[in-house]
Design a protein around this motif. Sequence first.
Motif, PDB file in Angstrom:
ATOM      1  N   ASP A 111       0.824  -1.209   0.000  1.00 34.54           N
ATOM      2  CA  ASP A 111       0.000   0.000   0.000  1.00 34.54           C
ATOM      3  C   ASP A 111       0.861   1.263   0.000  1.00 34.54           C
ATOM      4  O   ASP A 111       0.505   2.260  -0.627  1.00 34.54           O
ATOM      5  CB  ASP A 111      -0.940  -0.016   1.204  1.00 34.54           C
ATOM      6  CG  ASP A 111      -1.873  -1.214   1.191  1.00 34.54           C
ATOM      7  OD1 ASP A 111      -2.272  -1.633   0.091  1.00 34.54           O
ATOM      8  OD2 ASP A 111      -2.196  -1.730   2.274  1.00 34.54           O
ATOM      9  N   VAL A 112       1.996   1.209   0.690  1.00 41.76           N
ATOM     10  CA  VAL A 112       2.916   2.352   0.699  1.00 41.76           C
ATOM     11  C   VAL A 112       3.419   2.639  -0.713  1.00 41.76           C
ATOM     12  O   VAL A 112       3.421   3.792  -1.169  1.00 41.76           O
ATOM     13  CB  VAL A 112       4.095   2.075   1.650  1.00 41.76           C
ATOM     14  CG1 VAL A 112       5.211   3.099   1.429  1.00 41.76           C
ATOM     15  CG2 VAL A 112       3.637   2.111   3.098  1.00 41.76           C
ATOM     16  N   ILE A 113       3.842   1.600  -1.414  1.00 44.71           N
ATOM     17  CA  ILE A 113       4.366   1.779  -2.775  1.00 44.71           C
ATOM     18  C   ILE A 113       3.285   2.325  -3.700  1.00 44.71           C
ATOM     19  O   ILE A 113       3.522   3.258  -4.477  1.00 44.71           O
ATOM     20  CB  ILE A 113       4.902   0.444  -3.324  1.00 44.71           C
ATOM     21  CG1 ILE A 113       6.061  -0.068  -2.461  1.00 44.71           C
ATOM     22  CG2 ILE A 113       5.356   0.612  -4.775  1.00 44.71           C
ATOM     23  CD1 ILE A 113       7.241   0.852  -2.374  1.00 44.71           C
ATOM     24  N   VAL A 114       2.088   1.773  -3.614  1.00 50.44           N
ATOM     25  CA  VAL A 114       0.986   2.219  -4.471  1.00 50.44           C
ATOM     26  C   VAL A 114       0.662   3.691  -4.223  1.00 50.44           C
ATOM     27  O   VAL A 114       0.523   4.486  -5.162  1.00 50.44           O
ATOM     28  CB  VAL A 114      -0.262   1.340  -4.255  1.00 50.44           C
ATOM     29  CG1 VAL A 114      -1.480   1.950  -4.952  1.00 50.44           C
ATOM     30  CG2 VAL A 114      -0.021  -0.068  -4.781  1.00 50.44           C
ATOM     31  N   ILE A 115       0.568   4.076  -2.947  1.00 46.01           N
ATOM     32  CA  ILE A 115       0.223   5.463  -2.608  1.00 46.01           C
ATOM     33  C   ILE A 115       1.328   6.416  -3.040  1.00 46.01           C
ATOM     34  O   ILE A 115       1.051   7.524  -3.533  1.00 46.01           O
ATOM     35  CB  ILE A 115      -0.049   5.601  -1.101  1.00 46.01           C
ATOM     36  CG1 ILE A 115      -1.309   4.829  -0.715  1.00 46.01           C
ATOM     37  CG2 ILE A 115      -0.188   7.068  -0.702  1.00 46.01           C
ATOM     38  CD1 ILE A 115      -2.571   5.299  -1.395  1.00 46.01           C
ATOM     39  N   MET A 116       2.575   6.025  -2.890  1.00 44.17           N
ATOM     40  CA  MET A 116       3.675   6.899  -3.301  1.00 44.17           C
ATOM     41  C   MET A 116       3.694   7.092  -4.817  1.00 44.17           C
ATOM     42  O   MET A 116       3.970   8.198  -5.307  1.00 44.17           O
ATOM     43  CB  MET A 116       5.006   6.340  -2.807  1.00 44.17           C
ATOM     44  CG  MET A 116       5.182   6.431  -1.302  1.00 44.17           C
ATOM     45  SD  MET A 116       6.748   5.754  -0.695  1.00 44.17           S
ATOM     46  CE  MET A 116       7.913   6.942  -1.356  1.00 44.17           C
ATOM     47  N   VAL A 117       3.388   6.041  -5.563  1.00 44.67           N
ATOM     48  CA  VAL A 117       3.298   6.176  -7.017  1.00 44.67           C
ATOM     49  C   VAL A 117       2.144   7.094  -7.395  1.00 44.67           C
ATOM     50  O   VAL A 117       2.281   7.984  -8.247  1.00 44.67           O
ATOM     51  CB  VAL A 117       3.145   4.789  -7.680  1.00 44.67           C
ATOM     52  CG1 VAL A 117       2.811   4.936  -9.168  1.00 44.67           C
ATOM     53  CG2 VAL A 117       4.417   3.974  -7.507  1.00 44.67           C
ATOM     54  N   VAL A 121       2.302  10.809  -9.345  1.00 46.43           N
ATOM     55  CA  VAL A 121       1.476  11.173 -10.501  1.00 46.43           C
ATOM     56  C   VAL A 121       0.692  12.453 -10.210  1.00 46.43           C
ATOM     57  O   VAL A 121       0.594  13.351 -11.064  1.00 46.43           O
ATOM     58  CB  VAL A 121       0.514  10.020 -10.864  1.00 46.43           C
ATOM     59  CG1 VAL A 121      -0.472  10.452 -11.950  1.00 46.43           C
ATOM     60  CG2 VAL A 121       1.295   8.797 -11.314  1.00 46.43           C
ATOM     61  N   LEU A 122       0.144  12.562  -8.993  1.00 53.59           N
ATOM     62  CA  LEU A 122      -0.612  13.755  -8.620  1.00 53.59           C
ATOM     63  C   LEU A 122       0.277  15.005  -8.649  1.00 53.59           C
ATOM     64  O   LEU A 122      -0.129  16.053  -9.163  1.00 53.59           O
ATOM     65  CB  LEU A 122      -1.211  13.570  -7.234  1.00 53.59           C
ATOM     66  CG  LEU A 122      -2.039  14.749  -6.697  1.00 53.59           C
ATOM     67  CD1 LEU A 122      -3.291  14.948  -7.541  1.00 53.59           C
ATOM     68  CD2 LEU A 122      -2.409  14.537  -5.239  1.00 53.59           C
ATOM     69  N   ILE A 123       1.482  14.894  -8.120  1.00 55.31           N
ATOM     70  CA  ILE A 123       2.401  16.034  -8.134  1.00 55.31           C
ATOM     71  C   ILE A 123       2.761  16.406  -9.569  1.00 55.31           C
ATOM     72  O   ILE A 123       2.854  17.589  -9.912  1.00 55.31           O
ATOM     73  CB  ILE A 123       3.662  15.711  -7.316  1.00 55.31           C
ATOM     74  CG1 ILE A 123       3.303  15.595  -5.833  1.00 55.31           C
ATOM     75  CG2 ILE A 123       4.732  16.793  -7.517  1.00 55.31           C
ATOM     76  CD1 ILE A 123       4.457  15.130  -4.959  1.00 55.31           C
ATOM     77  N   GLY A 141       7.989  14.770   0.794  1.00 55.94           N
ATOM     78  CA  GLY A 141       6.537  14.679   0.795  1.00 55.94           C
ATOM     79  C   GLY A 141       6.048  13.280   0.483  1.00 55.94           C
ATOM     80  O   GLY A 141       5.137  12.764   1.144  1.00 55.94           O
ATOM     81  N   LEU A 142       6.656  12.635  -0.496  1.00 58.91           N
ATOM     82  CA  LEU A 142       6.242  11.278  -0.855  1.00 58.91           C
ATOM     83  C   LEU A 142       6.560  10.295   0.265  1.00 58.91           C
ATOM     84  O   LEU A 142       5.775   9.376   0.539  1.00 58.91           O
ATOM     85  CB  LEU A 142       6.928  10.847  -2.156  1.00 58.91           C
ATOM     86  CG  LEU A 142       6.471  11.569  -3.431  1.00 58.91           C
ATOM     87  CD1 LEU A 142       7.290  11.100  -4.630  1.00 58.91           C
ATOM     88  CD2 LEU A 142       4.989  11.343  -3.689  1.00 58.91           C
ATOM     89  N   LEU A 143       7.716  10.467   0.913  1.00 61.32           N
ATOM     90  CA  LEU A 143       8.051   9.593   2.037  1.00 61.32           C
ATOM     91  C   LEU A 143       7.061   9.782   3.182  1.00 61.32           C
ATOM     92  O   LEU A 143       6.646   8.806   3.825  1.00 61.32           O
ATOM     93  CB  LEU A 143       9.470   9.886   2.518  1.00 61.32           C
ATOM     94  CG  LEU A 143      10.607   9.448   1.589  1.00 61.32           C
ATOM     95  CD1 LEU A 143      11.951   9.933   2.124  1.00 61.32           C
ATOM     96  CD2 LEU A 143      10.612   7.935   1.417  1.00 61.32           C
ATOM     97  N   LEU A 144       6.663  11.019   3.416  1.00 61.45           N
ATOM     98  CA  LEU A 144       5.730  11.311   4.512  1.00 61.45           C
ATOM     99  C   LEU A 144       4.377  10.653   4.269  1.00 61.45           C
ATOM    100  O   LEU A 144       3.818  10.001   5.167  1.00 61.45           O
ATOM    101  CB  LEU A 144       5.575  12.816   4.677  1.00 61.45           C
ATOM    102  CG  LEU A 144       4.870  13.297   5.952  1.00 61.45           C
ATOM    103  CD1 LEU A 144       5.733  12.973   7.175  1.00 61.45           C
ATOM    104  CD2 LEU A 144       4.598  14.795   5.885  1.00 61.45           C
ATOM    105  N   LEU A 213       3.666  19.202   5.874  1.00 57.60           N
ATOM    106  CA  LEU A 213       3.874  18.962   4.450  1.00 57.60           C
ATOM    107  C   LEU A 213       3.790  20.263   3.653  1.00 57.60           C
ATOM    108  O   LEU A 213       4.507  20.452   2.667  1.00 57.60           O
ATOM    109  CB  LEU A 213       2.852  17.948   3.931  1.00 57.60           C
ATOM    110  CG  LEU A 213       3.095  17.420   2.516  1.00 57.60           C
ATOM    111  CD1 LEU A 213       4.517  16.907   2.358  1.00 57.60           C
ATOM    112  CD2 LEU A 213       2.096  16.320   2.169  1.00 57.60           C
ATOM    113  N   ARG A 214       2.930  21.170   4.065  1.00 60.55           N
ATOM    114  CA  ARG A 214       2.867  22.468   3.401  1.00 60.55           C
ATOM    115  C   ARG A 214       4.161  23.251   3.598  1.00 60.55           C
ATOM    116  O   ARG A 214       4.639  23.921   2.679  1.00 60.55           O
ATOM    117  CB  ARG A 214       1.661  23.255   3.919  1.00 60.55           C
ATOM    118  CG  ARG A 214       0.346  22.749   3.347  1.00 60.55           C
ATOM    119  CD  ARG A 214      -0.870  23.372   3.987  1.00 60.55           C
ATOM    120  NE  ARG A 214      -2.082  22.921   3.309  1.00 60.55           N
ATOM    121  CZ  ARG A 214      -3.302  22.932   3.828  1.00 60.55           C
ATOM    122  NH1 ARG A 214      -3.482  23.408   5.061  1.00 60.55           N
ATOM    123  NH2 ARG A 214      -4.340  22.497   3.141  1.00 60.55           N
TER     124      ARG A 214
END
Length: 253
Positions: A111-117, A121-123, A141-144, A213-214
Amino acid sequence: MTFFRDTWIVFTRAMRLALRQPLWVIIGLTQPLLYLTLFGPLLVSMAQAPGFPPGDAWQIFVPGLLIQMGIFGGLFVGFGIIAEWRSGVIDRMLVTPASRASLIAGRALRDVIVIMVQGAVLIGCAWFMGLRVPLEAVIVGLLLIGILAGAFSCISNAIGLATKSEDALAPLVNSLALPILLLSGILLPMTLAPRWLQILSDVNPFKHIVDALRAVFRGEITTPVVLIGVALTVLLAIIGGWVGARAVVRQTK
């Protein structure tokens, strides 16, 4: 070493299942992209409003969407483990000598890998709409959000194993997610809210993670705000991992 080996085995199995059904990964990305394209432009005109935090509209809005993706993306994975329990997969795993914690850790890693990918894409899409952040901010940000997704994945899987019912999991997830969404300033910064609502949101740890994160997206990576947000995220991951492992152990009793 057994834990890491078993975690890798569970992870590769879970990842293969996810890659066989990439539609769900795309669906998970659809909602944040809709927010980005349909709601994000509304914030551009609000960036000059009194109380709007430092940074442009995209540096404020995109981090909130990333946190939302990490929370909701992790919270809803429990439906999958309920389906595997019903089909007997979990029982077969429990009779193996595999580490009990690895049965949750492997799924959470997927799930971590999927969300980071999805976050990357969102960024990338936000960049075309005007987002400009340093590369190191993107990495942090992606690590967080990856850590956050892992924490909620463990919690969701634990709830799924405890309830063993989609009808019970759905309202529990929604009742957990709604206060987080409303009191963390994910969509609109809480600095725009009335004072009483700001005070209420200050006790919500996720508000501080969003603020962190902001700050990262503004390039303020080493500020106390970021350190507090990272510490809260790591603490949540530790708690989530413990809860998830305990839920698996309880299945053997």
